[in-house]
Each structure stands twice: as structure tokens, then as C-alpha cells.
Design an enzyme around this catalytic site. Structure first.
Site, PDB file in Angstrom:
ATOM      1  N   GLY A   1       1.983   2.175  10.639  1.00 56.77           N
ATOM      2  CA  GLY A   1       2.970   3.335  10.525  1.00 56.77           C
ATOM      3  C   GLY A   1       3.619   3.545  11.935  1.00 56.77           C
TER       4      GLY A   1
ATOM      5  CG  HIS B   1      -5.998   2.117   4.896  1.00 51.57           C
ATOM      6  ND1 HIS B   1      -5.528   3.193   5.735  1.00 51.57           N
ATOM      7  CD2 HIS B   1      -4.848   1.219   4.943  1.00 51.57           C
ATOM      8  CE1 HIS B   1      -4.368   2.817   6.388  1.00 51.57           C
ATOM      9  NE2 HIS B   1      -3.878   1.631   5.663  1.00 51.57           N
TER      10      HIS B   1
ATOM     11  N   GLY C   1       2.485  -1.040   4.435  1.00 50.05           N
ATOM     12  CA  GLY C   1       2.536   0.226   3.944  1.00 50.05           C
ATOM     13  C   GLY C   1       4.076   0.597   3.692  1.00 50.05           C
ATOM     14  N   GLY C   2       4.598   1.277   4.769  1.00 50.49           N
ATOM     15  CA  GLY C   2       6.083   2.003   4.839  1.00 50.49           C
ATOM     16  C   GLY C   2       7.083   0.762   3.881  1.00 50.49           C
TER      17      GLY C   2
ATOM     18  CD  GLU D   1      -3.916  -2.444   6.967  1.00 53.61           C
ATOM     19  OE1 GLU D   1      -2.765  -2.757   6.459  1.00 53.61           O
ATOM     20  OE2 GLU D   1      -4.479  -1.303   6.612  1.00 53.61           O
TER      21      GLU D   1
ATOM     22  CD  GLU E   1      -2.943   5.583   6.218  1.00 58.22           C
ATOM     23  OE1 GLU E   1      -2.954   5.801   5.274  1.00 58.22           O
ATOM     24  OE2 GLU E   1      -2.023   5.113   7.247  1.00 58.22           O
TER      25      GLU E   1
ATOM     26  CB  SER F   1       4.738  -1.989  11.991  1.00 60.03           C
ATOM     27  OG  SER F   1       4.355  -0.645  12.187  1.00 60.03           O
TER      28      SER F   1
ATOM     29  CG  ASN G   1      -1.903   1.313   1.421  1.00 58.70           C
ATOM     30  OD1 ASN G   1      -1.670   1.961   0.396  1.00 58.70           O
ATOM     31  ND2 ASN G   1      -2.368   1.417   2.438  1.00 58.70           N
ATOM     32  CD1 TRP G   2       3.332   0.688  -2.911  1.00 64.86           C
ATOM     33  CD2 TRP G   2       3.735   2.371  -4.851  1.00 64.86           C
ATOM     34  NE1 TRP G   2       4.232   0.445  -3.906  1.00 64.86           N
ATOM     35  CE2 TRP G   2       4.352   1.032  -5.233  1.00 64.86           C
ATOM     36  CE3 TRP G   2       3.810   3.355  -5.704  1.00 64.86           C
ATOM     37  CZ2 TRP G   2       5.047   0.835  -6.468  1.00 64.86           C
ATOM     38  CZ3 TRP G   2       4.428   3.040  -7.008  1.00 64.86           C
ATOM     39  CH2 TRP G   2       5.120   1.936  -7.071  1.00 64.86           C
ATOM     40  CE  LYS G   3      -0.232   3.268   4.566  1.00 65.34           C
ATOM     41  NZ  LYS G   3      -0.427   3.297   5.940  1.00 65.34           N
TER      42      LYS G   3
HETATM   43  P1  PGA Z   1       2.561   0.165   7.685  1.00 61.62           P
HETATM   44  O1  PGA Z   1       0.992   0.466   6.934  1.00 61.62           O
HETATM   45  O2  PGA Z   1       3.058  -0.766   7.191  1.00 61.62           O
HETATM   46  O3  PGA Z   1       3.455   1.355   7.133  1.00 61.62           O
HETATM   47  O4  PGA Z   1       2.284  -0.056   9.241  1.00 61.62           O
HETATM   48  C1  PGA Z   1       0.150  -0.551   6.834  1.00 61.62           C
HETATM   49  C2  PGA Z   1      -0.998  -0.213   5.930  1.00 61.62           C
HETATM   50  O5  PGA Z   1      -1.586   1.071   6.486  1.00 61.62           O
HETATM   51  O6  PGA Z   1      -1.730  -0.653   5.326  1.00 61.62           O
END
Ligand code: PGA
Length: 247
Positions: free
Chosen positions: A172, A94, A232-233, A166, A96, A211, A9-11
């Protein structure tokens, strides 16, 4: 036996050249048999990256779509627009999107319907905030998200759903759920789905997100009810993401 799914997930990250560089690097990575790799990239790049990945096993995902078929929704993208450029997946719900764009379970149920109607597969996110976890309310919290966001589907439609658990406190933050915490919730989710859809629960993919990194991916993926990850990251760096794919 369910195969594994590793979804990035590049966001809202990567400028155009960087996006192509990352995809080109990942195209050369060796992907273990039975592992599906999916990249959730900014919508702007889907068309170009879809051409870049033509014939490659890596698939693309959008990070959102609107619930309406078309119309006066300035700035939005419909599920049919994604399907028309051969994007097979969309991430919905998600945390966010829920927090910053006020997407509640009712809106998400409508988005799920729109996506499935257009022929997309949905990666549906759920997960509790820290205070809910600390009050031991996480199972009930996730159950409500699934009941209100997904469980209106019939069994045929539900076959196009992947669930990503999640926990918000792990996204994050560098804090990963322990393998026991992940397994506990994934098993609970599978039980909820079994109670509603029966045997469909056995083929359902449940991804863990929060994470995930090269150092913890292996032990998380080894849990019997963890079928991969939404990353994500660590999906923004070719080396890290490749190591997670290989784990
Ligand atoms: P993260 O994000 O791996 O940076 O914690 C995961 C996500 O939000 O899908």
C-alpha cells in the site's frame, strides 16, 4: 511447470453493488491459459459472488477465518462456514491481520489447521517490516514465520498451501520490491520449503505482494521463483487488475 496465480485482496473495500460490478467486469476479461485468478473479497459478499461466479474459472477467497470449529466467538467466521458456501481459498497471516488483530504465528498455525481440516486451500502471507529489511534480517524473519506458522504440517497437508511473500514496506506504499529483491526472497523461501518438504518445493506457488500494478507486474512475474501475485489496491479497478492478469 507451475501455472501462475493472480489473487486480488480487496481488503475492506467495495459496497455491494460495486462488488458485483467489479466481478461482472472481470468475468468478461480474457484470462491467459494456465493462469488462475482468485478474488479475496469481504466475507459478506462470498455467498452472493459464489453464485455469480458459478461455473466461471475465477475462484473466491476469504480474507480470514477463525481457528475454532464453532462456538462463542462473536463476530467471527469458521472455515467450515466458508467451505459450505463453496469458497475454496482463505488468505491467512496477512500483515494487517498480524498488526491490527494481533495474530501471531501460533494463532496462525491453528488457523491453518482449521482451514485445511475444512478442506480449504490457504494463501499464507509472510514478509518483513522495513527495519528488519534494513538490518538485513529479512530471510531469518520470514523463515521464523514459516517455521512457526506452517512447518508443523505434514507433506500431504502442505500441498494445499500457497505462500505470499509481502514485504510490509511495500504494501500500500507504492514502493515495490525490485524484481531482484522479490526473486532473492522467493528463492530463499523455496529453499526453506525444500529443506523441510523436499520435492514439494517444486510445485509450491510463491506469490509476490506489495504495490503490484500494471506497470511492474510483467517484470516481477518473469522471475523464475515468482508464481504470481497477491494484489491489493490495483485489484479494486477492473482495468488495472485485468492488465495484471494479462501480464
Ligand atoms: P497492495 O496490497 O497491492 O495495495 O500493496 C497488497 C496486499 O496487502 O495484499
Amino acid at each position: 511447470m507451475r501455472n501462475k496465480i493472480v489473487a486480488g485482496n480487496w481488503k475492506m473495500n467495495k459496497i455491494r453493488g460495486e462488488a458485483n460490478d467489479l466481478v461482472n467486469a472481470l468475468k468478461t476479461a480474457s484470462i491467459p491459459a494456465g493462469t488462475q485468478v482468485i478474488l479475496g473479497v469481504p466475507s459478506l459478499y462470498l455467498s452472493e459472488l459464489s453464485s455469480n461466479l458459478q461455473g466461471h474459472a475465477i475462484k473466491l477467497s476469504a480474507q480470514n477465518c477463525h481457528q475454532a470449529v464453532s462456538g462463542a466467538y462473536t463476530g467471527e467466521i469458521s472455515a467450515a462456514m466458508l467451505a459450505a458456501i463453496d469458497v475454496p481459498y482463505v488468505i491467512l497471516g496477512h500483515s494487517e491481520r498480524r498488526a491490527y488483530f494481533h495474530e501471531d504465528n501460533a494463532i496462525l498455525a491453528a488457523k491453518v489447521d482449521a482451514a485445511l481440516e475444512a478442506g480449504l486451500k490457504v494463501i499464507f502471507c509472510c514478509g518483513e517490516p522495513l527495519e528488519v529489511r534494513e538490518a538485513n534480517g529479512h530471510v531469518a524473519f520470514v523463515q521464523k514465520q514459516l517455521e512457526e506458522g506452517l512447518f508443523h504440517l505434514d507433506e500431504t497437508a502442505f500441498a494445499n498451501i500457497t505462500i505470499a511473500y509481502e514485504p510490509i514496506w511495500a504494501i500500500g506504499t507504492g514502493v515495490t520490491a525490485s524484481k531482484e529483491q522479490a526473486q532473492e526472497m522467493h528463492l530463499e523461501i523455496r529453499k526453506m520449503v525444500a529443506a523441510k518438504y523436499g520435492d514439494a518445493s517444486k510445485s509450491l506457488h510463491i506469490l509476490y505482494g506489495g504495490s503490484v500494478k500494471p506497470s511492474n507486474a510483467g517484470e516481477i512475474f518473469a522471475q523464475p521463483d515468482v508464481d504470481g501475485a497477491l494484489v491489493g489496491g490495483a485489484s479494486l479497478k477492473a482495468d488495472d487488475f485485468t492488465q495484471i492478469i494479462q501480464a
